[in-house]
Scaffold this active site. Structure first.
Site, PDB file in Angstrom:
ATOM      1  N   LYS A  93       0.827  -1.212   0.000  1.00 22.54           N
ATOM      2  CA  LYS A  93       0.000   0.000   0.000  1.00 22.54           C
ATOM      3  C   LYS A  93       0.859   1.259   0.000  1.00 22.54           C
ATOM      4  O   LYS A  93       0.626   2.183  -0.764  1.00 22.54           O
ATOM      5  CB  LYS A  93      -0.919   0.047   1.236  1.00 22.54           C
ATOM      6  CG  LYS A  93      -1.940  -1.053   1.303  1.00 22.54           C
ATOM      7  CD  LYS A  93      -2.933  -0.824   2.443  1.00 22.54           C
ATOM      8  CE  LYS A  93      -2.311  -0.840   3.829  1.00 22.54           C
ATOM      9  NZ  LYS A  93      -1.750  -2.146   4.217  1.00 22.54           N
ATOM     10  N   ARG A  96      -9.411   1.036   8.767  1.00 22.83           N
ATOM     11  CA  ARG A  96      -9.027  -0.349   9.038  1.00 22.83           C
ATOM     12  C   ARG A  96     -10.110  -1.102   9.792  1.00 22.83           C
ATOM     13  O   ARG A  96      -9.940  -2.285  10.070  1.00 22.83           O
ATOM     14  CB  ARG A  96      -7.745  -0.366   9.882  1.00 22.83           C
ATOM     15  CG  ARG A  96      -6.454  -0.603   9.083  1.00 22.83           C
ATOM     16  CD  ARG A  96      -5.317  -0.523  10.063  1.00 22.83           C
ATOM     17  NE  ARG A  96      -4.123  -1.213   9.681  1.00 22.83           N
ATOM     18  CZ  ARG A  96      -3.055  -0.620   9.146  1.00 22.83           C
ATOM     19  NH1 ARG A  96      -3.081   0.651   8.855  1.00 22.83           N
ATOM     20  NH2 ARG A  96      -1.970  -1.321   8.896  1.00 22.83           N
ATOM     21  N   ARG A 116      11.454  -7.140   5.620  1.00 16.30           N
ATOM     22  CA  ARG A 116      11.425  -5.688   5.330  1.00 16.30           C
ATOM     23  C   ARG A 116      12.371  -4.926   6.258  1.00 16.30           C
ATOM     24  O   ARG A 116      12.446  -5.194   7.451  1.00 16.30           O
ATOM     25  CB  ARG A 116       9.998  -5.180   5.506  1.00 16.30           C
ATOM     26  CG  ARG A 116       9.834  -3.699   5.231  1.00 16.30           C
ATOM     27  CD  ARG A 116       8.400  -3.345   4.909  1.00 16.30           C
ATOM     28  NE  ARG A 116       7.486  -3.520   6.021  1.00 16.30           N
ATOM     29  CZ  ARG A 116       6.178  -3.306   5.918  1.00 16.30           C
ATOM     30  NH1 ARG A 116       5.633  -2.940   4.781  1.00 16.30           N
ATOM     31  NH2 ARG A 116       5.394  -3.478   6.976  1.00 16.30           N
ATOM     32  N   ARG A 138      11.284  -2.504  11.606  1.00 17.60           N
ATOM     33  CA  ARG A 138      10.224  -1.968  12.458  1.00 17.60           C
ATOM     34  C   ARG A 138       9.893  -2.991  13.536  1.00 17.60           C
ATOM     35  O   ARG A 138       9.842  -4.187  13.256  1.00 17.60           O
ATOM     36  CB  ARG A 138       8.966  -1.711  11.607  1.00 17.60           C
ATOM     37  CG  ARG A 138       8.913  -0.323  11.031  1.00 17.60           C
ATOM     38  CD  ARG A 138       7.837  -0.187   9.979  1.00 17.60           C
ATOM     39  NE  ARG A 138       6.524  -0.700  10.368  1.00 17.60           N
ATOM     40  CZ  ARG A 138       5.450  -0.608   9.581  1.00 17.60           C
ATOM     41  NH1 ARG A 138       5.522  -0.045   8.397  1.00 17.60           N
ATOM     42  NH2 ARG A 138       4.293  -1.094   9.983  1.00 17.60           N
ATOM     43  N   ARG A 159      -0.622  -9.284  13.281  1.00 18.31           N
ATOM     44  CA  ARG A 159      -1.132  -8.224  12.399  1.00 18.31           C
ATOM     45  C   ARG A 159      -2.012  -8.807  11.293  1.00 18.31           C
ATOM     46  O   ARG A 159      -3.024  -8.223  10.926  1.00 18.31           O
ATOM     47  CB  ARG A 159       0.033  -7.435  11.781  1.00 18.31           C
ATOM     48  CG  ARG A 159       0.747  -6.565  12.819  1.00 18.31           C
ATOM     49  CD  ARG A 159       2.027  -5.987  12.280  1.00 18.31           C
ATOM     50  NE  ARG A 159       1.822  -5.010  11.234  1.00 18.31           N
ATOM     51  CZ  ARG A 159       2.766  -4.628  10.371  1.00 18.31           C
ATOM     52  NH1 ARG A 159       3.961  -5.169  10.437  1.00 18.31           N
ATOM     53  NH2 ARG A 159       2.508  -3.724   9.467  1.00 18.31           N
TER      54      ARG A 159
HETATM   55  P1  AMP Z   1       1.029   0.521   8.841  1.00 17.80           P
HETATM   56  O1  AMP Z   1       2.255   1.361   8.727  1.00 17.80           O
HETATM   57  O2  AMP Z   1      -0.120   1.021   8.003  1.00 17.80           O
HETATM   58  O3  AMP Z   1       1.307  -0.945   8.623  1.00 17.80           O
HETATM   59  O4  AMP Z   1       0.530   0.656  10.347  1.00 17.80           O
HETATM   60  C1  AMP Z   1       1.342   0.247  11.428  1.00 17.80           C
HETATM   61  C2  AMP Z   1       0.515   0.140  12.689  1.00 17.80           C
HETATM   62  O5  AMP Z   1      -0.070   1.407  12.986  1.00 17.80           O
HETATM   63  C3  AMP Z   1      -0.663  -0.821  12.635  1.00 17.80           C
HETATM   64  O6  AMP Z   1      -0.302  -2.155  12.871  1.00 17.80           O
HETATM   65  C4  AMP Z   1      -1.559  -0.255  13.738  1.00 17.80           C
HETATM   66  O7  AMP Z   1      -1.041  -0.593  15.014  1.00 17.80           O
HETATM   67  C5  AMP Z   1      -1.360   1.245  13.554  1.00 17.80           C
HETATM   68  N1  AMP Z   1      -2.363   1.801  12.613  1.00 17.80           N
HETATM   69  C6  AMP Z   1      -2.117   2.360  11.398  1.00 17.80           C
HETATM   70  N2  AMP Z   1      -3.251   2.752  10.816  1.00 17.80           N
HETATM   71  C7  AMP Z   1      -4.253   2.413  11.676  1.00 17.80           C
HETATM   72  C8  AMP Z   1      -5.658   2.524  11.638  1.00 17.80           C
HETATM   73  N3  AMP Z   1      -6.314   3.046  10.596  1.00 17.80           N
HETATM   74  N4  AMP Z   1      -6.369   2.075  12.718  1.00 17.80           N
HETATM   75  C9  AMP Z   1      -5.743   1.560  13.785  1.00 17.80           C
HETATM   76  N5  AMP Z   1      -4.425   1.400  13.880  1.00 17.80           N
HETATM   77  C10 AMP Z   1      -3.675   1.821  12.839  1.00 17.80           C
END
Ligand code: AMP
Length: 209
Positions: free
Chosen positions: A13, A88, A122, A153, A164
């Site tokens: 994404k 999400r 990653r 990360r 996740r």
């Molecule tokens: P990402 O970088 O999009 O993979 O997001 C990393 C982490 O941020 C996720 O595993 C969640 O813990 C948190 N996060 C990001 N976007 C959301 C969202 N829309 N709702 C809830 N938690 C989020």
């Protein structure tokens, strides 16, 4: 044009949002990036979010909804944007309806097995945020763009990745039918090369415009 990029963690994404945003001249709004920036800055939002993120859990809806509401009100978002990683949950999607109208949802589809392999390999640049995969780094430990030492990360560690994915299937995957029902969802095969994927996304968006 207001666009949502939907898909499991590791589907690409962020990479695709960057490519398509550059092409369309609109900002990428990544809730994950915003939350990581809040943690780095030590803000109250960051403090609240950190434990959830480190455990691979979702940050509470009200926290991310407030972040997105503020961000889309900024001047650079008035001609459109790509939401990367938001919504999400169905609750977030419902809240978004009170904030803005979405024109398209791009659903990046990738098998779990491929995702685990992608995410656990990653590595990210803490400075510019660019993602890499150990397979293509060939032992290199610094960012080819700016020389910063690459990191993994916390939530990309193997033990958190499965968490996740489970959270994705339980809470985020229902959004596929939610947006399909609204007639604005486009399925894209996320297992193709990044270039093929962005070409297909741009073709889909062109058809909508
Ligand atoms: P990402 O970088 O999009 O993979 O997001 C990393 C982490 O941020 C996720 O595993 C969640 O813990 C948190 N996060 C990001 N976007 C959301 C969202 N829309 N709702 C809830 N938690 C989020």
């Amino acid at each position: 044009m207001n666009i949502i990029f939907l898909g499991p963690p590791g589907a690409g994404k962020g990479t695709q949002a960057k490519l398509v945003c550059a092409e369309l001249g609109i900002p990428q709004i990544s809730t994950g990036d915003m939350l990581r920036a809040a943690i780095a800055a030590g803000t109250p939002t960051g403090l609240k979010a950190k434990t959830f993120m480190d455990a691979g859990q979702l940050v509470p809806d009200e926290v991310v909804i407030a972040l997105v509401q503020e961000r889309v009100a900024l001047p650079d978002a008035q001609k459109g944007y790509i939401l990367d990683g938001f919504p999400r949950t169905v609750e977030q999607a419902q809240a978004l309806e009170g904030i803005a109208t979405m024109d398209a949802v791009i659903n990046l589809k990738v098998e779990d097995q491929v995702l685990v392999q992608r995410i656990s390999g990653r590595r990210c640049c803490p400075q510019c945020g660019a993602p890499y995969h150990v397979d293509s780094l060939q032992g290199e430990t610094t960012c080819p763009a700016d020389g910063a030492t690459l990191i993994q990360r916390q939530d990309d560690r193997a033990e958190t990745v499965l968490n996740r994915l489970q959270v994705y299937h339980q809470k985020t995957a229902p959004l596929i039918d939610y947006y399909r029902g609204k007639g604005i969802l486009w399925d894209i095969d996320g297992a193709q090369s990044p270039r093929e994927i962005s070409a297909q996304i741009l073709t889909a968006l062109e058809a909508i415009r």
